[in-house]
Design a protein around this motif. Structure first.
Motif, mmCIF file in Angstrom:
data_model
loop_
_atom_site.group_PDB
_atom_site.id
_atom_site.type_symbol
_atom_site.label_atom_id
_atom_site.label_comp_id
_atom_site.label_asym_id
_atom_site.label_seq_id
_atom_site.Cartn_x
_atom_site.Cartn_y
_atom_site.Cartn_z
ATOM 1 N N VAL A 27 12.184 9.424 -11.268
ATOM 2 C CA VAL A 27 12.608 9.371 -9.861
ATOM 3 C C VAL A 27 11.419 9.645 -8.943
ATOM 4 O O VAL A 27 11.217 8.940 -7.942
ATOM 5 N N GLY A 28 10.602 10.632 -9.287
ATOM 6 C CA GLY A 28 9.408 10.925 -8.491
ATOM 7 C C GLY A 28 8.449 9.755 -8.444
ATOM 8 O O GLY A 28 7.902 9.414 -7.385
ATOM 9 N N ARG A 29 8.245 9.110 -9.585
ATOM 10 C CA ARG A 29 7.348 7.950 -9.633
ATOM 11 C C ARG A 29 7.894 6.798 -8.812
ATOM 12 O O ARG A 29 7.145 6.096 -8.130
ATOM 13 N N ILE A 30 9.198 6.606 -8.843
ATOM 14 C CA ILE A 30 9.810 5.539 -8.039
ATOM 15 C C ILE A 30 9.609 5.824 -6.554
ATOM 16 O O ILE A 30 9.238 4.940 -5.780
ATOM 17 N N LEU A 31 9.837 7.065 -6.150
ATOM 18 C CA LEU A 31 9.683 7.417 -4.731
ATOM 19 C C LEU A 31 8.240 7.237 -4.260
ATOM 20 O O LEU A 31 8.002 6.728 -3.157
ATOM 21 N N ILE A 32 7.282 7.625 -5.083
ATOM 22 C CA ILE A 32 5.873 7.427 -4.713
ATOM 23 C C ILE A 32 5.549 5.932 -4.685
ATOM 24 O O ILE A 32 4.871 5.449 -3.775
ATOM 25 N N ALA A 33 6.048 5.195 -5.675
ATOM 26 C CA ALA A 33 5.758 3.762 -5.749
ATOM 27 C C ALA A 33 6.295 3.005 -4.538
ATOM 28 O O ALA A 33 5.696 1.999 -4.126
ATOM 29 N N LEU A 34 7.394 3.482 -3.950
ATOM 30 C CA LEU A 34 7.952 2.804 -2.778
ATOM 31 C C LEU A 34 6.943 2.694 -1.641
ATOM 32 O O LEU A 34 6.934 1.702 -0.916
ATOM 33 N N ILE A 35 6.096 3.701 -1.503
ATOM 34 C CA ILE A 35 5.070 3.670 -0.455
ATOM 35 C C ILE A 35 4.138 2.484 -0.672
ATOM 36 O O ILE A 35 3.783 1.769 0.269
ATOM 37 N N PHE A 36 3.742 2.269 -1.924
ATOM 38 C CA PHE A 36 2.792 1.209 -2.227
ATOM 39 C C PHE A 36 3.461 -0.166 -2.249
ATOM 40 O O PHE A 36 2.840 -1.155 -1.843
ATOM 41 N N ILE A 57 -7.989 -8.020 2.174
ATOM 42 C CA ILE A 57 -6.583 -7.640 2.290
ATOM 43 C C ILE A 57 -5.752 -8.152 1.115
ATOM 44 O O ILE A 57 -4.829 -7.480 0.661
ATOM 45 N N TRP A 58 -6.090 -9.338 0.601
ATOM 46 C CA TRP A 58 -5.278 -9.937 -0.467
ATOM 47 C C TRP A 58 -5.435 -9.194 -1.796
ATOM 48 O O TRP A 58 -4.412 -8.884 -2.429
ATOM 49 N N PRO A 59 -6.662 -8.854 -2.234
ATOM 50 C CA PRO A 59 -6.739 -8.036 -3.453
ATOM 51 C C PRO A 59 -6.146 -6.639 -3.264
ATOM 52 O O PRO A 59 -5.581 -6.064 -4.203
ATOM 53 N N VAL A 60 -6.237 -6.090 -2.059
ATOM 54 C CA VAL A 60 -5.653 -4.773 -1.796
ATOM 55 C C VAL A 60 -4.125 -4.852 -1.878
ATOM 56 O O VAL A 60 -3.483 -3.985 -2.472
ATOM 57 N N ALA A 61 -3.550 -5.898 -1.286
ATOM 58 C CA ALA A 61 -2.091 -6.072 -1.362
ATOM 59 C C ALA A 61 -1.654 -6.242 -2.821
ATOM 60 O O ALA A 61 -0.650 -5.648 -3.244
ATOM 61 N N ALA A 62 -2.405 -7.019 -3.590
ATOM 62 C CA ALA A 62 -2.079 -7.216 -5.009
ATOM 63 C C ALA A 62 -2.198 -5.894 -5.766
ATOM 64 O O ALA A 62 -1.341 -5.576 -6.600
ATOM 65 N N PHE A 63 -3.252 -5.116 -5.470
ATOM 66 C CA PHE A 63 -3.409 -3.809 -6.115
ATOM 67 C C PHE A 63 -2.220 -2.916 -5.790
ATOM 68 O O PHE A 63 -1.681 -2.254 -6.680
ATOM 69 N N ASN A 64 -1.804 -2.871 -4.521
ATOM 70 C CA ASN A 64 -0.642 -2.059 -4.135
ATOM 71 C C ASN A 64 0.587 -2.442 -4.955
ATOM 72 O O ASN A 64 1.292 -1.573 -5.479
ATOM 73 N N LEU A 65 0.840 -3.735 -5.074
ATOM 74 C CA LEU A 65 2.015 -4.218 -5.775
ATOM 75 C C LEU A 65 1.947 -3.917 -7.279
ATOM 76 O O LEU A 65 2.887 -3.357 -7.855
ATOM 77 N N ILE A 66 0.827 -4.249 -7.902
ATOM 78 C CA ILE A 66 0.678 -4.047 -9.346
ATOM 79 C C ILE A 66 0.684 -2.563 -9.695
ATOM 80 O O ILE A 66 1.343 -2.126 -10.648
ATOM 81 N N ALA A 67 -0.045 -1.769 -8.923
ATOM 82 C CA ALA A 67 -0.115 -0.327 -9.197
ATOM 83 C C ALA A 67 1.250 0.334 -9.028
ATOM 84 O O ALA A 67 1.629 1.197 -9.822
ATOM 85 N N ALA A 68 1.990 -0.069 -8.002
ATOM 86 C CA ALA A 68 3.328 0.499 -7.798
ATOM 87 C C ALA A 68 4.239 0.166 -8.968
ATOM 88 O O ALA A 68 4.952 1.037 -9.482
#
Length: 134
Positions: free
Chosen positions: A8-17, A45-56
């Protein structure tokens, strides 16, 4: 119970990303302004957006939760620089401190034994937590 709380904690943190990825794709102008404002090319911006999505997604599902938590903590610390603007908008300092707090939570997550808390594959089998298999 601790594995459930960890998830649950990981899901909540991942929501930010996840939200950050959606914002960057949906309206890239504010972030490209920040990126170009420090002399970096706007295409980042595009690699950063991809990083946010993949990391989350990896933070929620694993494997490699520890390394993803460490990379996201570093990302939070680095990106807090964009919010250091006391005179123009004091609210930005609050966002900066929130980035540090998120980084702190990610560092705590990285320090934990994350074996057995993945939502997929062999690690989940160790804990008894198994995603629905259809």
């Amino acid at each position: 119970m601790s594995n459930l709380l960890n998830l649950v904690g990981r899901i909540l943190i991942a929501l930010i990303f996840f939200g950050g990825a959606i914002q960057k794709v949906g309206d890239p102008a504010p972030v490209t302004g920040m990126i170009t404002g420090i002399g970096l090319p706007e295409w980042l911006i595009w690699p950063v957006a991809a990083f946010n999505l993949i990391a989350a997604a990896a933070l929620v599902t694993g494997p490699g939760i520890r390394i993803w938590a460490l990379m996201l903590a570093a990302y939070c610390i680095f990106t807090s620089y964009f919010h250091w603007d006391l005179r123009a908008d004091p609210w930005q300092v609050t966002i900066m401190v929130k980035n540090w707090a998120i980084a702190g939570g990610l560092l705590i997550l990285a320090s934990q034994d994350t074996d057995g808390v993945s939502t997929g594959g062999r690690r989940a089998a160790k804990t008894g937590f198994q995603p629905d298999q259809k």
